[in-house]
Design an enzyme around this catalytic site. Structure first.
Site, PDB file in Angstrom:
ATOM      1  N   HIS A 120      27.171  19.132  48.317  1.00  0.00           N
ATOM      2  CA  HIS A 120      25.980  19.930  47.995  1.00  0.00           C
ATOM      3  C   HIS A 120      25.180  19.310  46.864  1.00  0.00           C
ATOM      4  O   HIS A 120      25.671  18.425  46.150  1.00  0.00           O
ATOM      5  CB  HIS A 120      26.392  21.376  47.672  1.00  0.00           C
ATOM      6  CG  HIS A 120      27.400  21.485  46.557  1.00  0.00           C
ATOM      7  ND1 HIS A 120      28.733  21.204  46.721  1.00  0.00           N
ATOM      8  CD2 HIS A 120      27.269  21.849  45.258  1.00  0.00           C
ATOM      9  CE1 HIS A 120      29.374  21.390  45.581  1.00  0.00           C
ATOM     10  NE2 HIS A 120      28.507  21.774  44.675  1.00  0.00           N
ATOM     11  N   ASP A 136      32.813  19.614  44.726  1.00  0.00           N
ATOM     12  CA  ASP A 136      33.446  20.126  43.512  1.00  0.00           C
ATOM     13  C   ASP A 136      34.927  19.732  43.502  1.00  0.00           C
ATOM     14  O   ASP A 136      35.572  19.670  44.553  1.00  0.00           O
ATOM     15  CB  ASP A 136      33.305  21.646  43.434  1.00  0.00           C
ATOM     16  CG  ASP A 136      31.854  22.076  43.210  1.00  0.00           C
ATOM     17  OD1 ASP A 136      31.020  21.226  42.862  1.00  0.00           O
ATOM     18  OD2 ASP A 136      31.554  23.273  43.408  1.00  0.00           O
ATOM     19  N   ARG A 154      14.866  27.462  36.994  1.00  0.00           N
ATOM     20  CA  ARG A 154      16.013  28.002  37.725  1.00  0.00           C
ATOM     21  C   ARG A 154      17.274  27.888  36.868  1.00  0.00           C
ATOM     22  O   ARG A 154      17.496  26.854  36.235  1.00  0.00           O
ATOM     23  CB  ARG A 154      16.201  27.230  39.029  1.00  0.00           C
ATOM     24  CG  ARG A 154      17.438  27.615  39.816  1.00  0.00           C
ATOM     25  CD  ARG A 154      17.442  26.954  41.189  1.00  0.00           C
ATOM     26  NE  ARG A 154      18.569  27.431  41.972  1.00  0.00           N
ATOM     27  CZ  ARG A 154      19.733  26.787  42.084  1.00  0.00           C
ATOM     28  NH1 ARG A 154      19.919  25.632  41.482  1.00  0.00           N
ATOM     29  NH2 ARG A 154      20.710  27.312  42.814  1.00  0.00           N
ATOM     30  N   HIS A 178      27.269  16.052  45.519  1.00  0.00           N
ATOM     31  CA  HIS A 178      28.657  15.928  45.052  1.00  0.00           C
ATOM     32  C   HIS A 178      29.499  16.986  45.752  1.00  0.00           C
ATOM     33  O   HIS A 178      28.968  17.929  46.332  1.00  0.00           O
ATOM     34  CB  HIS A 178      28.731  16.139  43.531  1.00  0.00           C
ATOM     35  CG  HIS A 178      28.366  17.541  43.117  1.00  0.00           C
ATOM     36  ND1 HIS A 178      27.059  17.973  43.024  1.00  0.00           N
ATOM     37  CD2 HIS A 178      29.136  18.613  42.821  1.00  0.00           C
ATOM     38  CE1 HIS A 178      27.041  19.244  42.680  1.00  0.00           C
ATOM     39  NE2 HIS A 178      28.286  19.670  42.557  1.00  0.00           N
TER      40      HIS A 178
HETATM   41  O1  LIG Z   1      22.853  25.013  40.790  1.00  0.00           O
HETATM   42  C1  LIG Z   1      23.377  24.980  41.903  1.00  0.00           C
HETATM   43  O2  LIG Z   1      22.951  25.632  42.845  1.00  0.00           O
HETATM   44  C2  LIG Z   1      24.563  24.084  42.160  1.00  0.00           C
HETATM   45  C3  LIG Z   1      25.465  23.907  40.978  1.00  0.00           C
HETATM   46  C4  LIG Z   1      26.658  23.054  41.289  1.00  0.00           C
HETATM   47  O3  LIG Z   1      26.815  22.541  42.362  1.00  0.00           O
HETATM   48  C5  LIG Z   1      27.680  22.810  40.247  1.00  0.00           C
HETATM   49  O4  LIG Z   1      27.521  23.286  39.104  1.00  0.00           O
HETATM   50  O5  LIG Z   1      28.679  22.118  40.581  1.00  0.00           O
HETATM   51 FE   LIG Z   2      28.844  21.770  42.585  1.00  0.00          FE
END
Ligand SMILES: O=C(O)CCC(=O)C(=O)O
Ligand SMILES: [Fe+2]
Length: 345
Positions: free
Chosen positions: A276, A220, A286, A218
């Protein structure tokens, strides 16, 4: 509402009780794609903010090529980031039924639940999240009715304050790299009105990581996003020139900066909004923390005039953050196309 649509909504909000399953359920099993390889020979830039004379042009280059970079010497204390990780873990290791007391409502923005983008995918993701705007006290009281939740609230509020400050600083550097000043972009960079959302992510240990998805690809919807990976790898960004996924290796204390769709719009597509995703692993639970920084509520975001001319007409129509979020909630990765000017080629 009929029970069908209610259960559909619940299925897209309520995460799995990850501890209660031994294998990967069919609902969470994705078909691995080999379409785009993992690229281990490249990495996104790491920029030292202490070296401010160099930082601006490095940031401009990183925004054009990647739409993502890491920053060090950013001014947020490592002790606060460690405390942020601790409180985030404290929340997500609660029993499933306790977390569900703070579940977000179907229309709401804050609270516990599945990633918001879940409804666009046929399979569910191996993750859970918790969103905060301002004080999380109301939800925190539901999570820890007996215990003290003061520490959790203090840390989350302090982090939002610090991350708002760092976002402002990053916006200044990003604008500077485009040759713009705060005068050129009145309405932006005004701390009193800017908006931010803190989002805690959790990716539990996964029995079959190669067939699971932590967070699907996605971009942001923010102006920019700050992300703290809590020293565990998992974030990958898509490299448009080499067509592959590049891991963003965590560096102790570093913060990842993602250019969001709104900054892509304002830069008239000069800056990429980074595509990403997050992958999961078998051994480590994690957690990561994202801070989505956006413009003031009423500000219409559009390509900056100074970046447009007859040869480079504005590619997008003006939108507020709310209008863009609505477009994203309906069209997901087609949202940018929906607000693209049809008159420009
Ligand atoms: O956890 C991650 O590394 C990515 C999180 C992410 O892309 C988001 O919360 O929009
Ligand atoms: Fe993100």
């Amino acid at each position: 509402m009929n029970s069908m649509s209610e259960s559909f909504k619940a299925a897209n909000i309520i995460p799995l009780d990850f501890k209660a399953v031994l294998g990967l359920p069919d609902s969470h099993t994705w078909t691995p794609t080999t379409e785009y390889p993992l690229i281990l020979t490249e990495s996104v830039p790491v920029i030292d903010l202490f070296d401010s004379s160099n930082a601006m042009s490095l940031i401009g280059n990183a925004c054009e090529k990647w739409g993502v970079f890491q920053v060090i010497n950013h001014g947020i204390a490592i002790d606060l980031l460690s405390e942020l990780e601790l409180q985030t873990r404290r929340l997500f290791t609660l029993p499933a039924d306790q977390k569900l007391r703070a579940v977000r409502s179907s229309e709401g923005f804050t609270g516990y639940g599945l990633p918001r983008i879940s409804s666009f995918f046929p399979k569910l993701m191996w993750s859970e999240g918790f969103s905060i705007m301002g004080s999380p006290a109301e939800h925190a009281r539901q999570l820890w009715p007996q215990d003290d939740h003061t520490n959790f609230c203090n840390v989350m509020e302090q982090c939002q304050k610090e991350m708002m400050g760092l976002s402002e600083k990053m916006i200044g550097l990003v604008l500077g790299s485009l040759g713009l000043t705060h005068e050129d972009v009145k309405g932006l960079g005004c701390q009193a009105q800017a908006q931010g959302l803190l989002h805690l992510n959790s990716y539990p240990e996964c029995p079959d990581p190669s067939r699971a998805m932590g967070l699907a690809p996605h971009t942001d919807s923010s102006l920019l996003t700050l992300l703290y990976q809590c020293n565990t790898s998992g974030l990958q960004v898509f490299a448009h020139d080499t067509l592959g996924w590049v891991p963003v290796d965590p560096i102790t204390g570093a913060i990842v900066v993602n250019i969001g769709d709104l900054m892509h719009i304002m830069s008239n597509a000069r800056f990429k909004s980074a595509l990403h995703r997050a992958v999961v692993n078998k051994i480590h639970h994690r957690v990561s923390v994202a801070y989505f920084y956006g413009p003031p509520r009423d500000l219409k975001v559009s390509p900056w005039i100074k970046l447009t001319d007859p040869d480079h007409p504005p590619l997008y129509r003006p939108v507020t953050w709310k209008e863009y979020l609505d477009a994203k909630a309906t069209h997901f990765n087609k949202a940018l196309e929906v607000i693209r000017n049809t008159t420009s080629s």
